[in-house]
Design a protein around this motif. Sequence first.
Motif, PDB file in Angstrom:
ATOM      1  N   ALA A 180       0.839  -1.207   0.000  1.00  0.00           N
ATOM      2  CA  ALA A 180       0.000   0.000   0.000  1.00  0.00           C
ATOM      3  C   ALA A 180       0.868   1.249   0.000  1.00  0.00           C
ATOM      4  N   ARG A 181       1.926   1.223   0.765  1.00  0.00           N
ATOM      5  CA  ARG A 181       2.846   2.365   0.790  1.00  0.00           C
ATOM      6  C   ARG A 181       3.522   2.549  -0.564  1.00  0.00           C
ATOM      7  N   GLN A 182       3.826   1.427  -1.239  1.00  0.00           N
ATOM      8  CA  GLN A 182       4.430   1.512  -2.565  1.00  0.00           C
ATOM      9  C   GLN A 182       3.448   2.065  -3.581  1.00  0.00           C
ATOM     10  N   LEU A 183       2.185   1.607  -3.509  1.00  0.00           N
ATOM     11  CA  LEU A 183       1.180   2.136  -4.430  1.00  0.00           C
ATOM     12  C   LEU A 183       0.973   3.629  -4.177  1.00  0.00           C
ATOM     13  N   ALA A 184       0.984   4.022  -2.903  1.00  0.00           N
ATOM     14  CA  ALA A 184       0.837   5.439  -2.576  1.00  0.00           C
ATOM     15  C   ALA A 184       1.992   6.256  -3.164  1.00  0.00           C
ATOM     16  N   GLU A 185       3.184   5.701  -3.096  1.00  0.00           N
ATOM     17  CA  GLU A 185       4.331   6.379  -3.697  1.00  0.00           C
ATOM     18  C   GLU A 185       4.154   6.518  -5.209  1.00  0.00           C
ATOM     19  N   ASP A 186       3.641   5.446  -5.841  1.00  0.00           N
ATOM     20  CA  ASP A 186       3.389   5.491  -7.285  1.00  0.00           C
ATOM     21  C   ASP A 186       2.342   6.548  -7.626  1.00  0.00           C
ATOM     22  N   VAL A 187       1.267   6.591  -6.837  1.00  0.00           N
ATOM     23  CA  VAL A 187       0.219   7.593  -7.054  1.00  0.00           C
ATOM     24  C   VAL A 187       0.796   8.999  -6.919  1.00  0.00           C
ATOM     25  N   GLN A 188       1.570   9.202  -5.870  1.00  0.00           N
ATOM     26  CA  GLN A 188       2.137  10.519  -5.623  1.00  0.00           C
ATOM     27  C   GLN A 188       3.057  10.957  -6.767  1.00  0.00           C
ATOM     28  N   ARG A 189       3.899  10.051  -7.209  1.00  0.00           N
ATOM     29  CA  ARG A 189       4.857  10.389  -8.275  1.00  0.00           C
ATOM     30  C   ARG A 189       4.144  10.609  -9.605  1.00  0.00           C
ATOM     31  N   THR A 190       3.288   9.656  -9.990  1.00  0.00           N
ATOM     32  CA  THR A 190       2.609   9.727 -11.280  1.00  0.00           C
ATOM     33  C   THR A 190       1.673  10.923 -11.374  1.00  0.00           C
ATOM     34  N   GLN A 191       0.868  11.114 -10.346  1.00  0.00           N
ATOM     35  CA  GLN A 191      -0.134  12.174 -10.418  1.00  0.00           C
ATOM     36  C   GLN A 191       0.482  13.565 -10.233  1.00  0.00           C
ATOM     37  N   THR A 192       1.589  13.660  -9.511  1.00  0.00           N
ATOM     38  CA  THR A 192       2.287  14.944  -9.432  1.00  0.00           C
ATOM     39  C   THR A 192       2.807  15.347 -10.809  1.00  0.00           C
ATOM     40  N   THR A 193       3.341  14.370 -11.533  1.00  0.00           N
ATOM     41  CA  THR A 193       3.810  14.636 -12.900  1.00  0.00           C
ATOM     42  C   THR A 193       2.645  15.020 -13.804  1.00  0.00           C
ATOM     43  N   GLU A 194       1.531  14.304 -13.674  1.00  0.00           N
ATOM     44  CA  GLU A 194       0.358  14.609 -14.502  1.00  0.00           C
ATOM     45  C   GLU A 194      -0.211  15.989 -14.173  1.00  0.00           C
ATOM     46  N   ILE A 195      -0.186  16.373 -12.910  1.00  0.00           N
ATOM     47  CA  ILE A 195      -0.646  17.716 -12.533  1.00  0.00           C
ATOM     48  C   ILE A 195       0.178  18.770 -13.261  1.00  0.00           C
ATOM     49  N   SER A 196       1.482  18.595 -13.251  1.00  0.00           N
ATOM     50  CA  SER A 196       2.363  19.549 -13.930  1.00  0.00           C
ATOM     51  C   SER A 196       2.076  19.591 -15.431  1.00  0.00           C
ATOM     52  N   ASP A 197       1.899  18.404 -16.028  1.00  0.00           N
ATOM     53  CA  ASP A 197       1.606  18.338 -17.461  1.00  0.00           C
ATOM     54  C   ASP A 197       0.272  19.011 -17.782  1.00  0.00           C
ATOM     55  N   MET A 198      -0.740  18.782 -16.950  1.00  0.00           N
ATOM     56  CA  MET A 198      -2.058  19.358 -17.209  1.00  0.00           C
ATOM     57  C   MET A 198      -2.061  20.870 -16.985  1.00  0.00           C
ATOM     58  N   GLN A 199      -1.302  21.326 -15.999  1.00  0.00           N
ATOM     59  CA  GLN A 199      -1.206  22.768 -15.781  1.00  0.00           C
ATOM     60  C   GLN A 199      -0.568  23.465 -16.978  1.00  0.00           C
ATOM     61  N   SER A 200       0.454  22.829 -17.552  1.00  0.00           N
ATOM     62  CA  SER A 200       1.082  23.394 -18.744  1.00  0.00           C
ATOM     63  C   SER A 200       0.127  23.370 -19.923  1.00  0.00           C
ATOM     64  N   LEU A 201      -0.568  22.255 -20.081  1.00  0.00           N
ATOM     65  CA  LEU A 201      -1.508  22.118 -21.193  1.00  0.00           C
ATOM     66  C   LEU A 201      -2.639  23.133 -21.084  1.00  0.00           C
ATOM     67  N   LEU A 202      -3.064  23.398 -19.852  1.00  0.00           N
ATOM     68  CA  LEU A 202      -4.165  24.334 -19.649  1.00  0.00           C
ATOM     69  C   LEU A 202      -3.812  25.735 -20.139  1.00  0.00           C
ATOM     70  N   THR A 203      -2.537  26.085 -20.138  1.00  0.00           N
ATOM     71  CA  THR A 203      -2.125  27.414 -20.612  1.00  0.00           C
ATOM     72  C   THR A 203      -1.984  27.472 -22.131  1.00  0.00           C
ATOM     73  N   GLU A 204      -2.042  26.302 -22.779  1.00  0.00           N
ATOM     74  CA  GLU A 204      -1.783  26.242 -24.222  1.00  0.00           C
ATOM     75  C   GLU A 204      -3.027  26.051 -25.065  1.00  0.00           C
ATOM     76  N   ILE A 205      -4.138  25.653 -24.464  1.00  0.00           N
ATOM     77  CA  ILE A 205      -5.331  25.366 -25.259  1.00  0.00           C
ATOM     78  C   ILE A 205      -6.298  26.561 -25.265  1.00  0.00           C
TER      79      ILE A 205
END
Length: 205
Positions: A180-205
């Motif tokens: 569970a701790r490993q999955l939480a780490e995966d969620v934190q890493r993956t979704q933090t990256t996706e947040i950054s990607d979506m924030q950038s995309l939001l400024t471009e569309i």
Amino acid sequence: MTLFALAFLAACGGDGNGADQEDTATGAHNAADIAFAQRMIPHHRQAIEMADLASTRARDARVSTMARQIRATQEPQIATMTGWLTAWGRAVAAPAPHSLPGTSPTSAPHSDHTMSDQAMASMTPGGDMDGMMSVEDMTALRNARGSNFDELFLAMMIEHHQGAVSAAAAERRDGIHPPARQLAEDVQRTQTTEISDMQSLLTEI
């Protein structure tokens, strides 16, 4: 060493391995691990519901790609967390039927994932989780099309991901079940990256 002694040692070793395998299957866990799985499952389901809308509503191909990525990542995680709760003898919130408020048989593709935030809170032990969208939010997203959908989807999914990242951080701090701790780490890493990607995309569309 006699054959009897060898047989005795082999038998003892076999019993120990069986116990180790059983312990690995269930795993030491605490209330934080249980709450993490019970609350993250409906949170992931709502993210997948949101992602599924993109296939027929998004204008920007990058939004559709992000939506597919979210589904591909979170669906297996739902299965994993469901497996833990089943092994621990704990309740798993069922996917909402079409008759729940804010849903209809024709509301969206894969609409079996549809569930209002109020319904999730009542059906999920431990209650609601940060980042969940309201009935009104989901209705607005279902009704949006084209660039309006893209902007709304990204803004909502950023907030949704932020709630998941917060919950994952709490699990890493308070949980004791290693998977569970490993999955939480995966969620934190993956979704933090996706947040950054979506924030950038939001400024471009």
